[in-house]
Design an enzyme around this catalytic site. Structure first.
Site, PDB file in Angstrom:
ATOM      1  N   ASP A 142     -15.712 -14.494 -16.256  1.00  0.00           N
ATOM      2  CA  ASP A 142     -14.894 -15.779 -15.421  1.00  0.00           C
ATOM      3  C   ASP A 142     -14.622 -16.706 -16.461  1.00  0.00           C
ATOM      4  OD1 ASP A 142     -14.364 -17.663 -13.846  1.00  0.00           O
ATOM      5  OD2 ASP A 142     -16.166 -17.857 -12.749  1.00  0.00           O
TER       6      ASP A 142
ATOM      7  N   HIS B  52      -7.029  -5.690  -1.142  1.00  0.00           N
ATOM      8  CA  HIS B  52      -5.804  -4.515  -1.001  1.00  0.00           C
ATOM      9  C   HIS B  52      -4.916  -5.191  -0.061  1.00  0.00           C
ATOM     10  CE1 HIS B  52      -3.718  -0.925  -0.691  1.00  0.00           C
ATOM     11  NE2 HIS B  52      -4.092  -0.758   0.544  1.00  0.00           N
TER      12      HIS B  52
ATOM     13  N   ASP C 289     -11.013 -16.956 -19.192  1.00  0.00           N
ATOM     14  CA  ASP C 289      -9.725 -17.617 -18.827  1.00  0.00           C
ATOM     15  C   ASP C 289      -9.573 -19.134 -18.879  1.00  0.00           C
ATOM     16  OD1 ASP C 289     -10.834 -18.430 -16.364  1.00  0.00           O
ATOM     17  OD2 ASP C 289     -10.372 -16.470 -15.712  1.00  0.00           O
TER      18      ASP C 289
ATOM     19  N   ASP D 227      -8.295  -5.044  -5.672  1.00  0.00           N
ATOM     20  CA  ASP D 227      -8.010  -4.273  -4.726  1.00  0.00           C
ATOM     21  C   ASP D 227      -9.038  -3.213  -4.930  1.00  0.00           C
ATOM     22  OD1 ASP D 227      -6.901  -1.975  -3.223  1.00  0.00           O
ATOM     23  OD2 ASP D 227      -5.010  -2.647  -3.975  1.00  0.00           O
TER      24      ASP D 227
ATOM     25  N   ASP E 287     -14.413 -20.728 -12.442  1.00  0.00           N
ATOM     26  CA  ASP E 287     -13.784 -20.696 -11.030  1.00  0.00           C
ATOM     27  C   ASP E 287     -14.246 -19.396 -10.221  1.00  0.00           C
ATOM     28  OD1 ASP E 287     -12.360 -18.936 -12.219  1.00  0.00           O
ATOM     29  OD2 ASP E 287     -10.363 -19.963 -11.480  1.00  0.00           O
TER      30      ASP E 287
ATOM     31  N   SER F  15       0.887  -1.205   0.019  1.00  0.00           N
ATOM     32  CA  SER F  15      -0.013  -0.085  -0.123  1.00  0.00           C
ATOM     33  C   SER F  15       0.972   1.262   0.023  1.00  0.00           C
ATOM     34  CB  SER F  15      -0.926   0.038   1.239  1.00  0.00           C
ATOM     35  OG  SER F  15      -1.811   0.914   1.174  1.00  0.00           O
TER      36      SER F  15
END
Ligand SMILES: [Ca+2]
Length: 503
Positions: A251, A432, A254, A394, A258, A184
């Site tokens: 989803d 994050h 790729d 994030d 999953d 961060s």
């Protein structure tokens, strides 16, 4: 005079060099150590399990497993307005011969005890700084330009220089390897170190870096401003709906359904698919809520420089509970405009005007906080290794800032130089710095040590997802721009059934 004589100190060191370990400076005697612009304020032996710290964020219980160490506190004063607090923790036995500096979060203003403890457990001599002020607001910067520089990069650098000197005094030898480990704001600090002080570290971990610090503040303030209109707010109970729609849209792209989007940068998702067809309908978003979601995904362009400030990506929605009307995203952004840009504590979100205010971000003090300089050549040339990671989900710092920076470094220095010295790992489904639906536990420091100390450049890292204390799905994290691709057979919860491939 606050020094022991140099002669006494040199004799102590000489005693150590001759093999007389008992003659090495004791923890106590470090109080007499004299370093430039530095006052050692305390040096005390902490017995095993004896550390507890009021305000450390965790009870003493969390530190019961710590080994005995020498705890050194120092104040650094590189300018008359500086008041940089530093701690250096030195294991009494079992030192691994190395030094680790740990980073901070947000506007910081606190020593990172939990991170110091993590480093100490691994045998590191470790240090942390409060970055030159106390507390989590940027109000310290008002009328204190030197304190802002301390926060931006000076405290981290000088902490490193003096901590290494303290390590050297205590053990009678310099650390064999030095590492930075931060996420961060600590990732921003990491990149500042690599860019500005290439001699400080052999290896640097830049986690979820707030490298476009100023740009992020504009995103945070823009969202917070829009959400002053209650109609525009997406409720916490609607976020799972939005998240499910986003994941559903991308989803399978790729190759594996999953629940994870491996490459959200390639995901085209329009939240309008959820727009209510009739007034009062359930399980849908109103038109103003759809606009909010679009805004959160969208970039801001600096009207003057044309630079693009990236937004969040599909898959991150479950973390949007903290955007805009509460806590950190708003306060870090608001503070930047109040205390760094306008120097007016009364400046309010409602005054934000992207067309005129965003161009101010790339000037002066604001720009000095950013860590976007691509000149990593001096760091790379002396053998430095940079390990960067960023969770795709994030909700605090745009994950797109990381590949954007990586590609700018490739453009500036060439793919060959980057290949030798810099790896970026994007983490599908990680929030994050940690958490989230994807496999998000992986050994950062061990991976970097193997690269720096044994020349094993990481092309993939195995990550684990844990829930309820149980280790579950594993998955390779792939060096950017590669992504994990299912081999077509075997469990999709086993890392071994995936390859890293070009997307
Ligand atoms: Ca998938």
């Amino acid at each position: 005079m606050r020094t022991i004589s140099f002669v006494t100190f040199a004799l102590l060191l000489a005693g150590f060099a001759n093999g007389d370990v008992s003659a090495a400076p004791s923890c106590d005697s470090l109080r007499q150590l004299r370093l430039p612009d530095t006052t050692i304020t305390a040096a005390e032996q902490v017995p095993a399990g004896g550390f507890s710290q009021a305000g450390a964020g965790r009870g003493g219980q969390a530190y019961r497993d710590l080994p005995g160490f020498c705890r050194v506190s120092a104040t650094l004063t590189p300018t008359t307005d500086s008041d940089i607090k530093v701690e250096v923790w030195l294991p009494e036995s079992g030192w691994n011969g190395k030094f680790q500096a740990v980073g901070n979060g947000a506007w910081s203003g606190a020593i990172g005890y939990a991170a110091l403890a993590d480093a100490l457990r691994l045998g590191y001599a470790a240090s942390s700084t409060d970055t030159g002020h106390v507390g989590g607001s940027a109000s310290f910067a008002l009328g204190h330009p030197e304190k802002l520089i301390d926060f931006a990069y000076r405290s981290e650098h000088l902490m490193t220089v003096q901590a290494k000197a303290i390590v050297n005094a205590f053990y009678g030898t310099a650390p064999k390897y030095s590492y930075w480990n931060g996420c961060s704001a600590g990732g921003r600090q990491a990149l500042k170190e690599a860019q500005m002080f290439p001699q400080d570290f052999d290896g640097i971990i830049a986690g979820s870096p707030g490298l476009d610090w100023s740009g992020r503040t504009a995103q945070a303030v823009r969202i917070a401003q829009a959400l002053q209109n209650e109609q525009a707010r997406i409720t916490a109970s609607q976020l799972p709906l939005l998240h499910a729609a986003a994941v559903s849209a991308c989803d399978a792209q790729d190759g594996v359904k999953d629940g994870l989007i491996q490459n959200p940068a390639a995901c085209k998702f329009d939240p309008a698919v959820l727009q209510c067809k009739s007034a009062g309908a359930a399980n849908c978003l109103t038109a103003p809520q759809v606009e909010t979601a679009r805004m959160i995904y969208s970039p801001i362009t600096n009207a003057r420089t044309k630079r693009v400030i990236t937004g969040l990506v599909p898959g991150s929605e479950l973390g949007w509970t903290d955007l805009g009307w509460t806590a950190s995203a708003r306060s870090t952004g608001l503070d930047h405009f109040r205390y760094v840009i306008f120097k007016d504590p009364a400046w309010d979100l409602l005054k934000f005007n992207a067309a005129t205010d965003v161009p101010r971000l790339e000037d002066g003090e604001s720009a000095a906080l950013d860590a976007r300089d691509t000149n990593l050549k001096p760091f790379f040339d002396r053998g430095g290794k940079l390990l960067q990671y960023h969770g795709w989900s994030d909700p605090q710092i745009s994950p797109l800032a990381s590949p954007t920076y990586y590609e700018r470094v490739v453009a500036a220095l060439g793919a060959g130089a980057v290949e030798k010295s810099y790896r970026l790992f994007m983490v599908p489904g990680m929030g994050h710095c940690t958490g989230g639906e994807g496999p998000n536990e992986f050994d950062k420091i061990g991976t970097l040590e193997a690269w720096v100390e044994q020349g094993k450049a990481p092309n993939q890292i195995t990550a684990t997802h844990r829930s309820g204390g149980q280790a579950g799905r594993t998955r390779p994290l792939c060096a950017y721009p590669q992504v994990a691709r299912y081999k077509g057979t075997g469990s999709i919860d086993e890392a071994a059934n995936f390859n890293c491939v070009k997307p």
